[in-house]
Structure formats: structure tokens, C-alpha cells
Design an enzyme around this catalytic site. Structure first.
Site, PDB file in Angstrom:
ATOM      1  N   PRO A 105      -3.696  36.583  58.410  1.00  0.00           N
ATOM      2  CG  PRO A 105      -4.191  37.862  56.510  1.00  0.00           C
ATOM      3  CD  PRO A 105      -3.719  36.496  56.940  1.00  0.00           C
ATOM      4  N   GLY A 109     -11.718  38.831  57.235  1.00  0.00           N
ATOM      5  CA  GLY A 109     -12.806  37.920  56.885  1.00  0.00           C
ATOM      6  C   GLY A 109     -12.403  36.460  56.904  1.00  0.00           C
ATOM      7  CG  LEU A 110      -8.868  35.066  55.879  1.00  0.00           C
ATOM      8  CD1 LEU A 110      -7.350  34.984  55.720  1.00  0.00           C
ATOM      9  CD2 LEU A 110      -9.540  34.190  54.816  1.00  0.00           C
ATOM     10  CB  ALA A 115      -9.306  31.300  64.449  1.00  0.00           C
ATOM     11  CG  ASP A 156     -16.749  33.798  61.502  1.00  0.00           C
ATOM     12  OD1 ASP A 156     -17.208  33.378  60.426  1.00  0.00           O
ATOM     13  OD2 ASP A 156     -16.205  34.911  61.630  1.00  0.00           O
TER      14      ASP A 156
END
Ligand code: PMV
Length: 323
Positions: A105, A109-110, A115, A156
Site C-alpha cells: 500500500p 511508511g513503506l 520505490a 528511502d
């Protein structure tokens, strides 16, 4: 700028989700952080020449499809990624069809914005057969991340492209060899977190209450440094306790909320060795440390019962992530 001589073909780029084990927010102030890529939660981008009748580049992502320039604001970092990558390969006027597919999702915070940007940049380089060093890809991903986050630390951009856990401080990355025999449980609160807002919140605290805030950030940094020894010595109890202390510090900084606190409590109540929010906070995900696969299952069940929308378990010493 050089002009691309090649006609683009289909290009593919891949990155992954990541979790921050220690050091979110404090990393923005030059303290160290440790992040773990979740290599089986993939972000894939595909780039090909746009259809004849498309006057400009198009985007298909997260159920949305249309002209790239008309994309909603949460795709701003993808727009920027496409702009900087096409400029870099010498094809700033290219008409491309971009598609992203995500196995995790967004805004939790992923690391989905980094990405997606990293995957799009890689796909464009692939489409033009343009060679690029990891440093160049990092620099371009950071350009896109600035649109999403303001002044990103770079963690990130590094972690979503990494193939192994990383230690990151002030732009320097060291790969870590984790052999800890434990499980990380990741739980999605289902609440969207805005990293831009939580980073701005911490910045205001830093300006308004400098002493208390800088102490809190420094302690988060110390925990990260000490955790490196725990990771090396496979001291799982100590790692868990440091996660819980980090969560309390992040709460004191004002980036947690009741839902995240409840998920951490539920995990600990079900036997987790510790837990904390991960990433920007304000919503998003919580991580907990479990000693065994069986404990991880119990922790997942407790977090789902406490309101988590989804959970994953990950053994840091492997690439496996179990949904
Ligand atoms: O919320 P995420 O996954 O984008 O992580 C942000 C990490 C922060 O430390 C809060 C910001 C940064 O730039 O490192």
C-alpha cells in the site's frame, strides 16, 4: 544535455518496499538509521513508447489512468521522476506510456513514493539502453523525493533500491549482514500518513523547543548505534526493548497516534519483544519483533484484532515476506 539517439523499447524497473528498523525522523538531522528492504513486496514500472494517438506521456498507476501531466498530486513524484530521467537520457520530449504496479500500500511508511520513483527511473534508463551508476539513480530518485517529502534524508531512496539491510547516515550507506534469528511483523494501520506533514511537525518542534527535541533525536540516534551491536550479537530481547523505547520517543515527538499506539500494545500483549511505528508516522505501519515464526503468527492475529488492515511477517535474515 545529450540527445538520445535510440528509439525507446519496452523498459522495466523494479524496486521494493522497505521498513525503517531504527532512526526515522532523527535521520533527517544527521543521526544514523537502519532500514530493511522487503524484497518480496515489489514495485514494478514499465515504460514503452506512447500510442500514436496520445499527444503526451500517459500514466497508469493505482487504478488511475490518464495523461501524466494531469495526474493527481500524489503522483507528483512519479511526474518528476519521469521528467528527470528522460532529461538525463537525452529525451526530454519523449512521449511514453508509464505503468506502475505495486505489491504494497501507498502512504503507509513503506517507502512507496521512493520505490515508484526509483522503478520509473530504472524503467526509463532500460527503455533507452542508458547505463547509470547507483549514485546517478539515487540522485535522480532524490530529485523526485523532494517533491513528495520536501527535504528527504535519502534513506528511502537507498532502502527501496537495496538488496540487503542498510545502515545510513548523512548520505553514506553501509550494507549490513543480518543473521538475527527473529521475525519482523509489519501491520498496516489503514490510516494514510503524510511524511511531509510529520517531518514538518518535527521541524517546528525542533525550532520551538530546541533542547527537548534535539535530546529526543539524539537518543533515537544512540539507540540506532547501540542496535548495531545487538544485531551483530543477535540480542533479540535488547532489540525489542530498543524498538519500544524508539516508539515512546517518536510519540513524544508527536508523530504517533492512538491507532499506532494500540497496535504496538497489542503486539507486546501477544508476546512481541518490542514494537514501534515505522516511517514517517501519523498513520501508516507499525513493526514488532517476534522470537519465532509461531510467535509472529500470534502477534499478527493480535494486531489484526486491534484494527490492523493487513499484516506481513518477514525474517530479516532472508528475503521471505509472508502475507
Ligand atoms: O514515511 P516514509 O516511508 O517515507 O519514511 C520517511 C522517513 C523519515 O525519516 C521520516 C523522513 C526521511 O527523509 O528520512
Amino acid at each position: 544535455m545529450r540527445r538520445a539517439l535510440v528509439t525507446p523499447h519496452v523498459g522495466i524497473g523494479q524496486t521494493s518496499a522497505k521498513i525503517i528498523l531504527f532512526g526515522e525522523h532523527s535521520v533527517v538531522y544527521g543521526h544514523p538509521a537502519i532500514a530493511v528492504p522487503l524484497r518480496s513486496l515489489r514495485m514494478r514500472a514499465r515504460v514503452e513508447p506512447a500510442m500514436e494517438n496520445d499527444a503526451q506521456s500517459t500514466l497508469t498507476a493505482l487504478g488511475w489512468s490518464g495523461a501524466l501531466s494531469d495526474a493527481p498530486s500524489h503522483f507528483a513524484s512519479i511526474q518528476r521522476a519521469a521528467a528527470v530521467a528522460t532529461e538525463f537520457v537525452g529525451a526530454p520530449d519523449a512521449r511514453l506510456a508509464l505503468t506502475t504496479e505495486s505489491g504494497f500500500p501507498a502512504q503507509r511508511g513503506l517507502g512507496s513514493s521512493a520505490a515508484a520513483a526509483g522503478a520509473v527511473i530504472r524503467a526509463i534508463f532500460d527503455a533507452y539502453d542508458a547505463p547509470a551508476t547507483p549514485e546517478q539513480i539515487f540522485a535522480l530518485t532524490q530529485e523526485a523525493e523532494k517533491v513528495a517529502h520536501g527535504r528527504p534524508s535519502g534513506l528511502d531512496a537507498v532502502a527501496t533500491s537495496a538488496t540487503a539491510p542498510v545502515h545510513f547516515q548523512a548520505g553514506r550507506t553501509t550494507q549490513l549482514d543480518l543473521t538475527v534469528d527473529a521475525w519482523l511483523v509489519i501491520a498496516d494501520s489503514g490510516i494514510q500518513g503524510s511524511t511531509r506533514e510529520t517531518v514538518a511537525h518535527v521541524r517546528r518542534q525542533y525550532d520551538d523547543a530546541f533542547e527537548a527535541t534535539s535530546q529526543c533525536l539524539a537518543r533515537l540516534g544512540e539507540i540506532t548505534t547501540d542496535a548495531l551491536d545487538d544485531l551483530r550479537e543477535a540480542r533479540v530481547e535488547q532489540l525489542g526493548a530498543k524498538m519500544t523505547e524508539s516508539h515512546a520517543l517518536l510519540s513524544a515527538l508527536g508523530v504517533s497516534n492512538d491507532s499506532l499506539d494500540a497496535l504496538v500494545s497489542a503486539a507486546r500483549g501477544a508476546g512481541a519483544l518490542g514494537g514501534k511505528l515505522t516511517g514517517g508516522g501519523g498513520g501508516g505501519c507499525v513493526i514488532a519483533l517476534a522470537g519465532t515464526r509461531e510467535d509472529a503468527r500470534l502477534v499478527e492475529a493480535a494486531m489484526l484484532a486491534a484494527g490492523a488492515h493487513a499484516t506481513w511477517s518477514h525474517a530479516p535474515s532472508s528475503e521471505e515476506v509472508a502475507a
